[in-house]
Scaffold this active site. Sequence first.
Site, PDB file in Angstrom:
ATOM      1  CG  ASP A   1      -4.502  -3.046  -3.075  1.00 16.77           C
ATOM      2  OD1 ASP A   1      -4.787  -3.751  -2.089  1.00 16.77           O
ATOM      3  OD2 ASP A   1      -5.144  -3.081  -4.144  1.00 16.77           O
TER       4      ASP A   1
ATOM      5  CE  LYS B   1      -7.553  -4.692  -6.036  1.00 19.30           C
ATOM      6  NZ  LYS B   1      -6.291  -5.087  -5.383  1.00 19.30           N
TER       7      LYS B   1
END
Length: 290
Positions: free
Chosen positions: A107, A71
């Site tokens: 997220d 990420k």
Amino acid sequence: MKPCRYGLIGAGIGASLSPSLHETEGRHHGLNLSYELIDIAEPGTPDDLGHLLTRAQADGFAGVNITHPFKQRVVGLLDELSPQARDIGAVNTVVFRHGRRLGHNTDAYGFAESFRRGLPGAAVGRVVQLGAGGAGAACAFAQLSGGVEQLTVVDPDADQRGLLAEALSMRFEVERIAVAAPDELPAVLAAADGLVNASPVGMAASPGLPLPVTLLRPGLWVVDIIYLPVETQLLRAARAKGLRAIGGAAMCVFQAAAAFELFTGCTPDTGRMLAHLNRLLQGSGRHIHA
């Protein structure tokens, strides 16, 4: 109907429920959508992220989700970042458009919405977060945006926790952000309202507890963003002590829903997606509440 091809790049993702979530919701919108897993833990799969992105583009993917351990690493391989992804310094959704790679972070939204629904009224004066990686960066951003007065990030990697604190201080007041080493956890947790586990400890590939059970005290709420297994050892320990605790299943749905909209341009039905995930999880004996 033109096929819509998407996927997920990460390590140890064979049990991911993302394909079913995306493909089922796609059918409700009349989309010919396929969602594939690109698992670098599988034999024969290269772990060069740049190569995987290039291959996905060449193979006609319209985008990919990104998970552990990529990420943060993916940021330098993209052409453009959304403002929030730039602030967070981590990306979990890459859209391929006109030959360019556009990075987003869903997220943070997933965490915020899951927390709002799952722990209404929870005190947010002082929160301790375990993990300063890509998921941790998004969770920290969401918490500080959502009103947490002081957030202490605990991570064994001094450089990683320091870099996260530095990034967060560009967006939030410095006095609201603190970092600590694992041996300082007993002291910082003693004064906390809540605990967020954004570390990989507790996942199927990294089983166990991210902290000693003795540190879970009455009055503390607990969030474990891991969703597989649904009932992590941390959640079991917290609930055994009567603490308010939620897992990562609802966060998974909300971040997936936001990614689905970025990929397809269609607004997903999050209630329907939550119900679908509940059906998928029924065999585990646990259900999500959001």
